[in-house]
Write a protein that holds these residues in place. Structure first.
Motif, PDB file in Angstrom:
ATOM      1  N   ASP A  47      25.634  34.649  11.328  1.00  0.00           N
ATOM      2  CA  ASP A  47      24.662  34.666  10.251  1.00  0.00           C
ATOM      3  C   ASP A  47      24.155  36.097  10.099  1.00  0.00           C
ATOM      4  OD1 ASP A  47      22.419  34.053   8.667  1.00  0.00           O
ATOM      5  OD2 ASP A  47      21.248  33.291  10.343  1.00  0.00           O
ATOM      6  N   LYS A  61      20.833  38.018   9.188  1.00  0.00           N
ATOM      7  CA  LYS A  61      19.419  37.679   8.977  1.00  0.00           C
ATOM      8  C   LYS A  61      18.653  38.714   8.167  1.00  0.00           C
ATOM      9  CE  LYS A  61      18.391  34.148  12.217  1.00  0.00           C
ATOM     10  NZ  LYS A  61      19.286  34.178  13.390  1.00  0.00           N
ATOM     11  N   GLY A  67      15.774  34.201   5.849  1.00  0.00           N
ATOM     12  CA  GLY A  67      16.354  32.967   6.367  1.00  0.00           C
ATOM     13  C   GLY A  67      17.838  33.121   6.652  1.00  0.00           C
ATOM     14  N   TYR A 112      20.725  23.136  17.288  1.00  0.00           N
ATOM     15  CA  TYR A 112      21.299  24.402  16.829  1.00  0.00           C
ATOM     16  C   TYR A 112      20.981  25.425  17.902  1.00  0.00           C
ATOM     17  CZ  TYR A 112      20.643  28.636  13.741  1.00  0.00           C
ATOM     18  OH  TYR A 112      20.601  29.866  13.161  1.00  0.00           O
ATOM     19  N   ASN A 161      17.099  25.333  17.284  1.00  0.00           N
ATOM     20  CA  ASN A 161      16.508  24.742  16.093  1.00  0.00           C
ATOM     21  C   ASN A 161      16.882  23.273  16.089  1.00  0.00           C
ATOM     22  OD1 ASN A 161      15.349  27.139  14.943  1.00  0.00           O
ATOM     23  ND2 ASN A 161      17.422  27.781  14.449  1.00  0.00           N
ATOM     24  N   ARG A 187      17.787  21.422  13.578  1.00  0.00           N
ATOM     25  CA  ARG A 187      18.409  21.141  12.268  1.00  0.00           C
ATOM     26  C   ARG A 187      19.626  22.032  12.104  1.00  0.00           C
ATOM     27  NH1 ARG A 187      17.449  25.934  10.277  1.00  0.00           N
ATOM     28  NH2 ARG A 187      15.849  27.068  11.392  1.00  0.00           N
ATOM     29  N   GLY A 219      21.676  25.085  10.475  1.00  0.00           N
ATOM     30  CA  GLY A 219      21.286  26.400   9.982  1.00  0.00           C
ATOM     31  C   GLY A 219      21.671  26.569   8.522  1.00  0.00           C
ATOM     32  N   ASP A 220      20.916  27.390   7.835  1.00  0.00           N
ATOM     33  CA  ASP A 220      21.174  27.694   6.436  1.00  0.00           C
ATOM     34  C   ASP A 220      21.204  29.215   6.324  1.00  0.00           C
ATOM     35  OD1 ASP A 220      21.014  28.080   3.697  1.00  0.00           O
ATOM     36  OD2 ASP A 220      19.618  26.432   3.372  1.00  0.00           O
ATOM     37  N   PRO A 221      22.277  29.864   5.962  1.00  0.00           N
ATOM     38  CA  PRO A 221      23.441  29.397   5.192  1.00  0.00           C
ATOM     39  C   PRO A 221      24.702  29.078   6.019  1.00  0.00           C
ATOM     40  CG  PRO A 221      23.458  31.773   5.183  1.00  0.00           C
ATOM     41  CD  PRO A 221      22.295  31.348   6.061  1.00  0.00           C
ATOM     42  N   GLU A 222      24.605  28.922   7.351  1.00  0.00           N
ATOM     43  CA  GLU A 222      25.818  28.675   8.133  1.00  0.00           C
ATOM     44  C   GLU A 222      26.465  27.321   7.791  1.00  0.00           C
ATOM     45  OE1 GLU A 222      22.803  29.583   9.312  1.00  0.00           O
ATOM     46  OE2 GLU A 222      22.946  30.313  11.358  1.00  0.00           O
TER      47      GLU A 222
HETATM   48  N1  GLY Z   1      20.274  30.845   9.311  1.00  0.00           N
HETATM   49  C1  GLY Z   1      19.278  30.722  10.296  1.00  0.00           C
HETATM   50  C2  GLY Z   1      18.525  29.464  10.270  1.00  0.00           C
HETATM   51  O1  GLY Z   1      18.849  28.522   9.571  1.00  0.00           O
HETATM   52  O2  GLY Z   1      17.548  29.372  10.985  1.00  0.00           O
END
Ligand code: GLY
Ligand code: AMP
Length: 426
Positions: A214, A216, A228, A271, A287, A289, A291-294
């Motif tokens: 990712d 950041k 994010g 995560y 995390n 949940r 990840g976004d944008p992974e």
């Molecule tokens: N891409 C990092 C996150 O979703 O926390």
């Protein structure tokens, strides 16, 4: 008959989840709440308060959902999964207790220590003197974090001791992040590349997804403020699924065992944000949940049924699900509003999305978009779109993604030009 799935959330991650679920033969229908123009093209969207557990549960009952998939952390922390479980509605996503693994850094560190997970050394405290002493005993760069959720902005990496002291006072004295900064965490800095590994967990066991990287920071060359995430790619050269597989025994199963022993079995995505140090992978953070944008590129690489996998995590054994991966590489570029992660304008008309999406190997996911009254697609958030490309190599996938992204325009569009650049030369 297949499943009816309700996806909770409205970002690029949720568009990717809805898209992949809709492509699963085990799934008949995918609706979303609040959703976005991308998920609206897949199934009905419902504009409710997704942090209100009763409202989400009532919607799931009314729509006959046999699986609810929760994307963002806020509904998890608010206890949406707890309420669904109380009503016997299968849910993919941990309970509020489980989500503390993300919501409280001190709790996460406690679990990591109890489970023997390799991680950065740290001190967690509400006491200013103790924090200052910990800093004096540490070495630069200094890492100072707010204990609670601060929208990804609660972390300061400081080159000098005075800066680090200020960062502590910002949290404990000036209370810049309010209650999220009741306690600070002072942490050892980990050197090495970062990878994101998502474990789909059923409470005991885990299936690891294709590791991703990712980006950041907002600007090229990892300059500018933390965001994010401005882009991602998978697979990660030098850290493939077999390398990640070792993490099952090193990180995931011990943590699942520890959480189950505490009476909060964890079902959902765990995560792991890892740093590949010279001494092996070390955990930066968990995390609760995807990840976004992974997620957008990891789910494109998935070659098997996502509905079966997430349902198995919610109600059965993930070990019994066969997961397959495409050999190809995937690169995702975030198209953001000018000014993000600071202030930005919204409501700006976007052009070129359909043209980009129609290209070979491309899939565009919506994140911060909306429909104006006349149906025009406009910007509505900081991260607006994710353009993902597929190719035989990272270099190919990168070219496919950037060429498609070139078709999309709006006033002030900002993107990084160096997503997956280093990896494409590896
Ligand atoms: N891409 C990092 C996150 O979703 O926390
Ligand atoms: P976090 O919110 O804890 O994920 O931190 C955000 C970002 O700060 C991480 O993705 C890393 O890039 C960086 N970071 C946080 N903690 C450390 C650490 N102990 N060593 C090195 N970098 C860190």
């Amino acid at each position: 008959m297949g499943r009816n799935v309700l996806v909770v959330g409205g970002g690029g991650r949720e568009h990717a989840l809805a898209w992949r679920l809709a492509a699963s033969s085990s799934v008949d229908a995918v609706e979303s709440t609040p959703g976005n123009p991308g998920t609206a093209a897949i199934g009905r969207t419902h504009d409710i308060d997704v942090e209100d557990p009763a409202a989400v549960a009532e919607l799931a009952e009314r729509r006959g959902a046999d699986l609810v998939v929760i994307g963002p952390e806020a509904p998890l922390v608010a206890g949406v999964a707890d309420e669904l479980l109380r009503r016997d509605i299968p849910v993919f996503g941990p309970t509020a207790d489980g989500a503390r693994i993300e919501g409280s850094k001190a709790f996460a560190k406690e679990v990591m220590a109890a489970a023997g997970v390799p991680t950065a050394g740290y001190v967690a405290t509400a006491d200013r003197e103790e924090a200052q002493t910990a800093l004096e005993r540490s070495a630069p760069p200094y890492v100072v974090k707010a204990d609670g959720l601060a929208a990804g902005k609660g972390v300061s990496i400081c080159d000098t001791l005075p800066e680090a002291r200020e960062a502590v006072d910002d949290l404990l004295v000036r209370r810049r992040f309010g209650d999220a900064g009741d306690r600070v965490v002072i942490e050892e800095f980990l050197h090495g590349p970062e990878v994101s590994v998502f474990g789909v967990c059923d409470g005991e066991d885990v299936v690891l997804l294709s590791p991703a990287q990712d980006f950041k920071r907002a600007e090229d060359g990892d300059a500018g403020p933390n965001t994010g995430g401005m882009g991602a790619f998978t697979p990660v050269p030098g850290f493939g699924l077999p390398d990640a597989g070792e993490l099952s025994g090193l990180v995931f199963r011990p943590v699942l065992r520890e959480l189950a022993a505490r009476g909060t079995p964890y079902r959902g995505v765990l995560y792991a944000g890892l740093v590949l140090t010279d001494g092996g992978p070390k955990l930066l953070e968990f995390n609760a949940r995807f990840g976004d944008p992974e997620t957008q590129i990891v789910l494109r690489r998935l070659g098997s049924d996502l509905g079966d996998l997430l349902a198995a995590a919610a109600t059965g054994r993930v070990r019994d699900v066969r997961v397959r991966w495409h050999d190809d590489a995937f690169v995702g570029i975030v198209l953001a509003s000018g000014g993000y992660p600071g202030a930005y304008r919204t409501g700006l008309p976007i052009t070129g999305v359909d043209e980009a999406d129609a290209r070979e190997g491309v899939k565009v996911f919506h994140a911060g978009t909306a429909r104006a009254g006349d149906g025009t697609l406009v910007t509505s958030g900081g991260r607006v779109l994710n353009v993902t490309g597929r190719g035989a190599t990272i270099a190919d996938a990168r070219e496919v993604a950037y060429e498609a992204a070139d078709r999309i325009r709006w006033d002030g569009l900002h993107r990084r030009e160096d997503i997956a650049l280093t990896a494409s030369r590896a």
